[in-house]
Design a protein around this motif. Structure first.
Motif, short mmCIF file in Angstrom:
data_model
loop_
_atom_site.label_atom_id
_atom_site.label_comp_id
_atom_site.label_asym_id
_atom_site.label_seq_id
_atom_site.Cartn_x
_atom_site.Cartn_y
_atom_site.Cartn_z
N ALA A 34 37.75 61.57 57.13
CA ALA A 34 37.85 60.47 58.10
C ALA A 34 39.02 59.56 57.80
O ALA A 34 39.69 59.05 58.71
N ALA A 35 39.31 59.34 56.52
CA ALA A 35 40.46 58.51 56.15
C ALA A 35 41.77 59.27 56.35
O ALA A 35 42.76 58.69 56.81
N LEU A 36 41.78 60.55 56.00
CA LEU A 36 42.99 61.35 56.13
C LEU A 36 43.47 61.43 57.58
O LEU A 36 44.68 61.55 57.84
N ALA A 37 42.54 61.31 58.52
CA ALA A 37 42.88 61.47 59.93
C ALA A 37 43.48 60.22 60.56
O ALA A 37 44.03 60.29 61.67
N ILE A 38 43.42 59.09 59.87
CA ILE A 38 43.82 57.83 60.52
C ILE A 38 45.34 57.67 60.67
O ILE A 38 45.82 57.44 61.79
N PRO A 39 46.16 57.77 59.63
CA PRO A 39 47.60 57.59 59.83
C PRO A 39 48.21 58.78 60.59
O PRO A 39 47.92 59.93 60.28
N ALA A 40 49.07 58.48 61.55
CA ALA A 40 49.64 59.53 62.39
C ALA A 40 50.43 60.55 61.57
O ALA A 40 50.45 61.74 61.90
N ARG A 41 51.07 60.09 60.49
CA ARG A 41 51.89 60.99 59.67
C ARG A 41 51.26 61.27 58.31
O ARG A 41 51.94 61.75 57.40
N GLY A 42 49.98 61.01 58.21
CA GLY A 42 49.22 61.43 57.06
C GLY A 42 49.38 60.54 55.82
O GLY A 42 50.01 59.48 55.85
N TRP A 43 48.78 61.01 54.74
CA TRP A 43 48.86 60.38 53.43
C TRP A 43 49.80 61.22 52.57
O TRP A 43 49.62 62.43 52.44
N VAL A 44 50.79 60.59 51.98
CA VAL A 44 51.80 61.30 51.20
C VAL A 44 51.72 60.85 49.75
O VAL A 44 51.93 59.68 49.43
N ASN A 45 51.42 61.80 48.89
CA ASN A 45 51.18 61.50 47.47
C ASN A 45 52.43 61.75 46.63
O ASN A 45 53.11 62.76 46.79
N LEU A 46 52.70 60.82 45.69
CA LEU A 46 53.67 61.05 44.63
C LEU A 46 52.90 61.55 43.42
O LEU A 46 52.11 60.80 42.83
N HIS A 47 53.14 62.81 43.06
CA HIS A 47 52.40 63.46 41.98
C HIS A 47 53.38 63.78 40.86
O HIS A 47 54.48 64.28 41.11
N PHE A 48 52.97 63.52 39.61
CA PHE A 48 53.91 63.63 38.50
C PHE A 48 53.92 65.02 37.87
O PHE A 48 53.59 65.20 36.70
N SER A 49 54.28 66.01 38.68
CA SER A 49 54.54 67.37 38.19
C SER A 49 55.38 68.09 39.24
O SER A 49 55.57 67.60 40.35
N LEU A 50 55.87 69.27 38.86
CA LEU A 50 56.58 70.13 39.81
C LEU A 50 55.54 71.08 40.40
O LEU A 50 55.27 72.15 39.85
N LEU A 51 54.95 70.67 41.50
CA LEU A 51 53.90 71.48 42.12
C LEU A 51 54.45 72.86 42.51
O LEU A 51 55.61 72.98 42.87
N PRO A 52 53.60 73.91 42.34
CA PRO A 52 52.14 73.89 42.13
C PRO A 52 51.70 73.80 40.66
O PRO A 52 50.52 74.01 40.38
N ALA A 53 52.60 73.51 39.75
CA ALA A 53 52.20 73.35 38.35
C ALA A 53 51.46 72.03 38.16
O ALA A 53 51.83 71.01 38.74
N TRP A 54 50.43 72.07 37.34
CA TRP A 54 49.68 70.89 36.90
C TRP A 54 49.12 70.06 38.06
O TRP A 54 49.38 68.88 38.18
N ARG A 55 48.33 70.74 38.89
CA ARG A 55 47.53 70.02 39.89
C ARG A 55 46.36 69.35 39.19
O ARG A 55 45.69 69.98 38.37
N GLY A 56 46.10 68.09 39.49
CA GLY A 56 44.95 67.43 38.89
C GLY A 56 45.28 66.05 38.37
O GLY A 56 46.34 65.48 38.64
N ALA A 57 44.36 65.52 37.58
CA ALA A 57 44.39 64.11 37.19
C ALA A 57 45.36 63.78 36.07
O ALA A 57 45.77 62.64 35.92
N ALA A 58 45.74 64.78 35.25
CA ALA A 58 46.53 64.47 34.04
C ALA A 58 47.73 65.40 33.90
O ALA A 58 47.89 66.08 32.88
N PRO A 59 48.62 65.43 34.89
CA PRO A 59 49.73 66.39 34.82
C PRO A 59 50.71 66.12 33.68
O PRO A 59 51.22 67.06 33.06
N VAL A 60 50.99 64.86 33.40
CA VAL A 60 51.96 64.54 32.36
C VAL A 60 51.40 64.90 30.98
O VAL A 60 52.10 65.48 30.14
N GLN A 61 50.14 64.57 30.72
CA GLN A 61 49.53 64.91 29.44
C GLN A 61 49.52 66.42 29.21
O GLN A 61 49.82 66.89 28.11
#
Length: 310
Positions: free
Chosen positions: A95-122
């Protein structure tokens, strides 16, 4: 674009600052985790992102759960074009993801698809990665699996703790997130699906994970200590009490010690591992402040052949 920024810890503040300073977009509100108890008095304290938003005169939303209807209703009223996210700390419902017209854009601290999850730097430090980075991607319901807008790379230095590396990525990534917002707004940037190969997971590092295993090679011990600094803090047992290992370094010229065996001189403290020793530089005994390892060793009067570890 009209933005609603979602983030909680100090590492998210540089990105918020970059979006405020850009002048191109309006940060209409900030979403952050509720105030949490902190310090010895356990009084409730606002998150670093909340404090920065309040300083800037930006509305702050602190839903107990992002699925709460009051929060969703307010988000619909604001009607953001896009919601940039940095370390918010809660899963976003459909329900939250659907609200912004251009979505939610995350800054994630890894080179995806490596280290998906809560502790990529560690996990990058613990695994001995030589290069890591940051990615901006469109959030989907899967774990960090959405298509990627942009990436940057960052060298992992031989002495980096996860705190050192995360600080550099936070500042470098703030520019990447701002540039991603610009590219989405002017239509020059399009998200590319992540490859199916190369997926690795980076679950939260627990206190149990941070216990040093002295039978491991010195290189592994060094990585665990650096990966767990500053949190949750690498540790071992000494005389039945927990000893936090704040800083150490491999000692390649010392190989005569058994795993966990201590050797203390006037200015040095060494511990044996499965290969060569490591030198303890700073430690923190239970209930005390961090101190130089040599000072700690003098105080406890280490006996010949005494061990750390379980």
């Amino acid at each position: 674009m009209k933005l609603v920024f979602a983030g909680t810890p100090e590492v998210a503040v540089p990105a918020l600052d970059a979006l405020i300073a850009s002048g191109r977009h309006e940060v209409a509100a900030v979403v952050t985790r509720p105030d949490a108890p902190a310090g010895r008095g356990r009084r409730l304290v606002a998150s670093p992102v909340a404090e920065r938003a309040e300083e800037a005169g930006i509305e702050v939303l602190k839903p107990a759960r992002p699925r709460d209807e009051d929060f969703l209703a307010r988000l619909r009223e604001i009607a953001p074009d896009c919601c940039p996210v940095v370390a918010y700390g809660a899963l976003l419902p459909k329900a939250a993801l659907a609200i912004p017209a251009r979505g939610w854009v995350n800054l994630h601290f890894s080179l995806l698809p490596a280290w998906r999850g809560a502790a990529p730097v560690q996990h990058a430090v613990m695994s001995g990665d030589e290069v890591t980075g940051a990615s901006t991607f469109l959030i989907e319901e899967g774990l960090d699996s959405g298509p990627v807008y942009g990436v940057l790379t960052e060298e992992v230095r031989p002495t980096d703790t996860s705190g050192d590396l995360l600080t550099r990525l936070a500042f470098a990534g703030s520019g990447l997130l701002a540039a991603t917002m610009d590219g989405i707004e002017d239509g020059t940037l399009h998200a590319v699906p992540q490859p199916a190969d190369g997926v690795t997971l980076a679950p939260k590092i627990t206190v149990e994970d941070a216990q040093v295993q002295w039978s491991a090679p010195a290189l592994r011990v060094d990585r665990v200590i650096r990966a767990c600094t500053p949190a949750p803090g690498a540790w071992t047992l000494f005389r039945g009490e927990r000893l936090k290992l704040v800083q150490a370094t491999p000692a390649v010229d010392r190989s005569e010690l058994a795993p966990g065996e201590l050797s203390a001189g006037k200015n040095n403290v060494f511990v044996g591992t499965g290969s060569h020793a490591v030198e303890l530089l700073w430690v923190q005994p239970q209930g005390k402040k961090p101190m130089r390892a040599a000072d700690w060793a003098r105080g406890v009067r280490i006996a010949a052949g005494e061990l750390v570890g379980s």
